[in-house]
Scaffold this motif. Structure first.
Motif, short mmCIF file in Angstrom:
data_model
loop_
_atom_site.label_atom_id
_atom_site.label_comp_id
_atom_site.label_asym_id
_atom_site.label_seq_id
_atom_site.Cartn_x
_atom_site.Cartn_y
_atom_site.Cartn_z
N SER A 1 68.11 99.20 31.78
CA SER A 1 66.66 99.21 31.62
C SER A 1 66.20 97.96 30.90
N ARG A 2 65.13 97.34 31.40
CA ARG A 2 64.59 96.14 30.76
C ARG A 2 63.90 96.48 29.45
N SER A 3 63.71 97.77 29.16
CA SER A 3 63.10 98.12 27.87
C SER A 3 64.00 97.70 26.71
N ALA A 4 65.32 97.61 26.95
CA ALA A 4 66.22 97.13 25.90
C ALA A 4 65.91 95.68 25.56
N GLU A 5 65.61 94.87 26.56
CA GLU A 5 65.24 93.48 26.29
C GLU A 5 63.95 93.41 25.48
N ALA A 6 63.01 94.34 25.79
CA ALA A 6 61.77 94.37 25.03
C ALA A 6 62.04 94.72 23.57
N ASP A 7 62.97 95.66 23.34
CA ASP A 7 63.33 95.99 21.96
C ASP A 7 63.94 94.80 21.24
N ASP A 8 64.80 94.06 21.94
CA ASP A 8 65.40 92.87 21.32
C ASP A 8 64.34 91.85 20.96
N TYR A 9 63.36 91.68 21.83
CA TYR A 9 62.29 90.72 21.56
C TYR A 9 61.48 91.16 20.33
N LEU A 10 61.19 92.46 20.25
CA LEU A 10 60.45 92.97 19.10
C LEU A 10 61.24 92.79 17.80
N ASP A 11 62.54 93.08 17.87
CA ASP A 11 63.37 92.93 16.67
C ASP A 11 63.35 91.50 16.16
N ALA A 12 63.23 90.56 17.07
CA ALA A 12 63.28 89.16 16.68
C ALA A 12 61.93 88.63 16.22
N HIS A 13 60.83 89.28 16.62
CA HIS A 13 59.53 88.66 16.38
C HIS A 13 58.52 89.53 15.61
N LEU A 14 58.83 90.81 15.36
CA LEU A 14 57.83 91.67 14.73
C LEU A 14 58.51 92.60 13.73
N HIS A 15 57.97 92.65 12.48
CA HIS A 15 58.61 93.44 11.44
C HIS A 15 57.56 94.11 10.56
N GLY A 16 58.05 94.99 9.67
CA GLY A 16 57.22 95.58 8.65
C GLY A 16 56.11 96.46 9.16
N LEU A 17 54.97 96.42 8.44
CA LEU A 17 53.83 97.27 8.77
C LEU A 17 53.32 97.00 10.18
#
Length: 912
Positions: A658-674
């Motif tokens: 699933s490409r949703s895993a790639e989306a999770d990786d992108y979020l982990d790298a670029h968006l954090h916290g609140l």
């Protein structure tokens, strides 16, 4: 009986004409009264014929003939009367009447025509059943032809015609004498197309000289089809003018050669054609019904010889709900525009769609969206306003289904958040060209008398909408519980034992129950639009550099979405087959339609059990699942083996993810916290709504599968009742006509309607269907549609090596391979599936495809969503894809950037 006889004519009062002059003369009298240009004519009335019968002692024979209700006896009695009338002496009063009538036309060549009382009626024309004669010259010839017209009242063909139409035999005959036109061109005209029944088309046939050869078939005529409203010529076929036809006074045929120049020239000049068309328009307008017209042109101009009502089925396709309807059935002003877009509607209704499917869908859409507006507590006055446009959300052109796009914008305006929701609607529908803001802002679903009333209503609607948004999970669960209660009850029925009436009663109950429950659930689509729009805005705000593919991969219904189950089950079935080489050989080498019968007669009980289990779980599914005419797997298991054959070739390939895993990786790298927590909360809401929507679409598929079974019972019942000729004809009826079959409506004309629609379907299939076009006003004639792109299919050059076709990225990944262009998911076997459109039934074929490219549709369509969950690189909205890409081409699909590139043979990477 009195001996006073009078010649009748244009000067005679209407009542006398109606009583004594017969059908043809009634028409001539009406034309004269209306001011049309008709050659001089007179009539020998029915009373003259009665004197002939009385003088020949034939009155009792006539009375006995009229009482006969057996065809063979009537034919024998009619033959005897013809012989006796032909031999009967004419009373002096009748001879004097004929002389008077001929003198009134100044002698010379005339036409002598029958005018039987039943002729040219509004329901039955008796066209060609009685005798008429041209070029009749001299008193003796006229007298002979008059007698022959009287005798033809008892012709074999007229008697057979009457019995075939369950009419009483006729025995009241008048005769018309008319000045003969020395025509250089003549012909017939139907002011509605007699083949298709289209009321907006006028059909003209023309020949050189007199038109009798045209009527008899002795001459090959020119044929012209004209759009009645615009006067545009839609079709022209020039007849073979090698020989011309000229009847003589003794009814022989003199055949003359036509010179080479006339042979290649149309019988009607452009100016004459315009004049004939205008005559047809005026005739129909004045007489109030479509007409069958005979006309002629001599040195003095255009003459109208006779006209009668068209008695075959004619439909006003611009105003009615008929299956040959063009447009949506709206009553529009002349300059009022409509935009038609097939966008992702072709995911549900691809290609030529049956009248029954279209009218059923249009009816359901109208009622569901009315229920949606009502559930948001729209006031009654405004709710009534929605009734003007909710029934016409879909349109029908040359057998194809389109969004009536402006009304979909109005529908989006019912819920709050229109500026955002309409942008997401455009993405969801996959429209290539968003509406201009100036136009979009004017598309209100309803209006209010005062500003206060508007504010009060919008407040109530907004509060109701927010409650629905917060409680949507419970709403969906309640609906699912009620849906499956109804579905399980009707799915368990034994449809082989139902009568047509029982099936219809079940259909109406299910239809009312489910549509009533479905309306409020349409708020889910509005909520999904709102939440998806907010998600895209939040992504742009917090992740401004996110790639385009991320916007579609970050949201989705989840890998365990119910609608993906058939694809997984197909993969499991393919794994079972692949484990046994003999089964692989059976599936790959046997025609799909023969595999299931072969299994039933073999010892492959375990495989048959797996197949039956699949059909038991997903038997309501089919390709083109929402098209009622498409059989499901229970009726025709062949398509299961088509998809299985393709899936076998993909079992054991590298696992897709699933490409949703790639989306999770992108979020982990670029968006954090609140910011990440806020983002994930909205994402979870969108994903739940997407999952709910897929569940509802799954229910819709099940509901249509259930309705299909009921309609099939009704179709076979209508064949037994001889309402239609064969089972498949039921799909050429509209849903209103099908209901009428069980609610006491007249059904005598349905066979003619079905025949016309079948003929129209064949012609529709030869046309290119544009993705989007615009019409103005209520008329959708063929000329207007041709100008909008509805033209015959023509070859489009294939794309050359190096061509890059841009589209919309839908599921990331890059695949190079062989293009397989299909109109249904068959024989893909690891290739790149290239399609004009897909529908939910294609999901089971996705495991067989290394990539998916769709010309029409959007990243939010059902198959695109499931393709992302299965990890199949996908590009959608690729303009002219299926015209430029051919099967066996080597292509590269870039689902990340949304492109399709044509490769040379050497460009394809090894093992791709």
């Amino acid at each position: 009986m009195g001996d006073t006889l009078q010649v009748l004519g244009p000067w005679t009062d209407t009542a006398t004409i109606a009583a004594l002059a017969g059908g043809k003369a009634r028409g001539l009298h009406s034309l004269h009264t209306s001011g049309f240009r008709v050659p001089e004519w007179v009539v020998l009335g029915i009373d003259a014929f009665e004197q002939v019968l009385h003088a020949g002692d034939l009155t009792e024979e006539l009375t006995a003939f009229l009482a006969i209700n057996d065809l063979e006896r009537a034919l024998a009695a009619g033959a005897a009367l013809r012989t006796q009338v032909a031999a009967a002496a004419l009373p002096p009063t009748v001879l004097a009447l004929i002389i008077d009538a001929y003198d009134r036309l100044d002698g010379g060549s005339i036409a002598v025509r029958s005018s039987v009382a039943a002729e040219d009626g509004p329901s039955h024309s008796y066209a060609g059943q009685f005798d008429s004669f041209l070029n009749v010259n001299g008193l003796d010839a006229v007298t002979s032809r008059v007698r022959a017209c009287w005798a033809s009242a008892f012709s074999e063909r007229s008697i057979r015609y009457a019995f075939a139409h369950e009419l009483p035999p006729t025995g009241a005959a008048a005769v018309v004498l008319q000045r003969l036109i020395s025509a250089r061109t003549s012909g017939v005209m139907f002011t509605a197309n007699p083949i298709t029944g289209a009321a907006e088309e006028l059909v003209i046939s023309a020949v050189y000289g007199l038109g009798e050869g045209l009527v008899s078939g002795a001459v090959d005529a020119d044929s012209v089809i004209v759009d009645k409203s615009s006067g545009a010529v839609l079709e022209t076929v020039l007849g073979d003018k090698e020989r011309s036809y000229t009847p003589t006074g003794d009814q022989g045929v003199a055949v003359d050669e036509v010179d080479q120049e006339r042979r290649s020239r149309a019988a009607l000049s452009d100016a004459e054609l315009i004049e004939v068309v205008e005559l047809g328009r005026k005739l129909e307008a004045d007489l109030g019904a479509p007409q069958d017209v005979e006309w002629a042109i001599d040195d003095d101009g255009l003459w109208l010889l006779q006209t009668r009502p068209i008695t075959t089925a004619v439909r006003d396709t611009s105003r009615s709900g008929d299956a040959l309807l063009r447009g949506a059935g709206e009553v529009l002003e002349d300059d009022e525009q409509r935009i038609w877009d097939n966008s992702n509607i072709i995911e549900s209704f691809s290609g030529i769609t049956s009248p029954l499917t279209f009218t059923t869908a249009a009816d359901i859409y109208g009622r569901v969206y009315h229920g949606y507006a009502k559930s948001l507590r729209v006031p009654d006055e405004q709710l009534r306003q929605t009734d003007r446009w909710t029934p016409v959300l879909l349109g029908y052109f040359h057998g194809r289904v389109y969004y009536n796009l402006l009304h979909w914008y109005r529908m989006v305006g019912i819920a709050p958040g229109y500026p955002l929701n309409r942008k997401v609607l455009e993405a969801a529908l996959g429209v290539d060209e968003p509406l201009a803001d100036e136009l979009a802002k004017t598309l209100r679903p309803f209006t209010f008398r005062t500003q206060f009333a508007r504010l009060r209503s919008r407040t109530v609607t907004t509060v109701t909408y927010l409650r629905r948004l917060l409680g949507i999970d419970d709403m969906v669960e309640q609906f699912m519980t009620e849906f499956y209660r109804v579905y399980d009850e009707y799915d368990a029925m034994d449809y082989t034992t139902l009568s047509g009436e029982q099936a219809y009663a079940s259909y109406r109950t299910v239809d009312r129950d489910l549509v009533q429950r479905w309306g409020p659930l349409m708020v889910l689509d509005a909520i999904l639009l709102t939440c998806t729009g907010l998600m895209f805005l939040l992504t742009k705000l917090l992740l401004p550099k996110a790639p385009e593919w991320f916007l579609y991969a970050v949201v989705g219904p989840g890998a365990d979405v119910e609608s993906a189950e058939p694809a997984r089950a197909m993969t499991e079935l393919a794994q079972f087959v692949r484990a046994e080489p003999e089964l692989v050989a059976l599936v790959n080498s046997t025609p799909p339609e023969q595999i299931y019968p072969a299994l039933r007669g073999s010892e492959r009980t375990e495989f048959l059990a797996h197949v039956d289990a699949y059909i038991d779980r997903y038997g309501y599914r089919s390709l083109d699942e929402l098209k009622l005419e498409t059989p499901d797997l229970r009726e025709d298991p062949a398509s299961l083996f088509v998809m299985l054959r393709s899936a076998i070739g993909r079992v054991g390939d590298a696992a897709q993810h699933s490409r949703s895993a790639e989306a999770d990786d992108y979020l982990d790298a670029h968006l954090h916290g609140l910011r990440r927590r806020i983002y994930e909360r909205l994402r979870a809401k969108v994903n739940r709504c997407a999952a709910h929507r897929e569940r509802l679409r799954f229910c819709r598929t099940r509901a249509f599968g259930m309705v299909k079974r009921m309609i099939r019972v009704m179709g076979r019942d209508l064949v037994e009742r001889e309402v239609i000729d064969e089972f498949g004809d039921v799909f050429f009826l509209t849903v209103q006509e099908l209901r009428g079959c069980y609610e006491g409506a007249q059904t005598e004309t349905l066979r003619d309607l079905v025949a016309a629609r079948k003929a129209q379907r064949a012609r529709d299939g030869e046309l290119v269907a544009p993705a989007r076009f615009v019409t103005a006003g209520p008329t959708f004639g063929r000329a207007e549609l041709a100008a909008q792109g509805w033209v015959p299919v023509t070859d489009t050059p294939a794309a050359t090596v190096g061509t890059v076709l841009p589209g919309t990225p839908s599921a990331s990944g890059i695949v190079e391979g062989t293009a397989i262009v299909v109109d249904e998911p068959r024989d893909v076997a690891g290739g790149i599936l290239v399609a004009y459109r897909t529908d939910p039934g294609w999901v089971a074929a996705l495991p067989s495809a290394s990539a998916l490219v769709i010309e029409r549709g959007s990243p939010l369509t059902h198959v695109a969503i499931v393709a992302r969950e299965l990890g199949v690189p996908t590009v959608v909205q690729v303009k002219d894809l299926t015209k430029k890409i051919r099967s066996s081409m080597r292509i590269r699909v870039d689902g990340t950037n949304g492109t399709v590139t044509v490769l040379s043979e050497g460009d394809l990477r090894d093992g791709a």
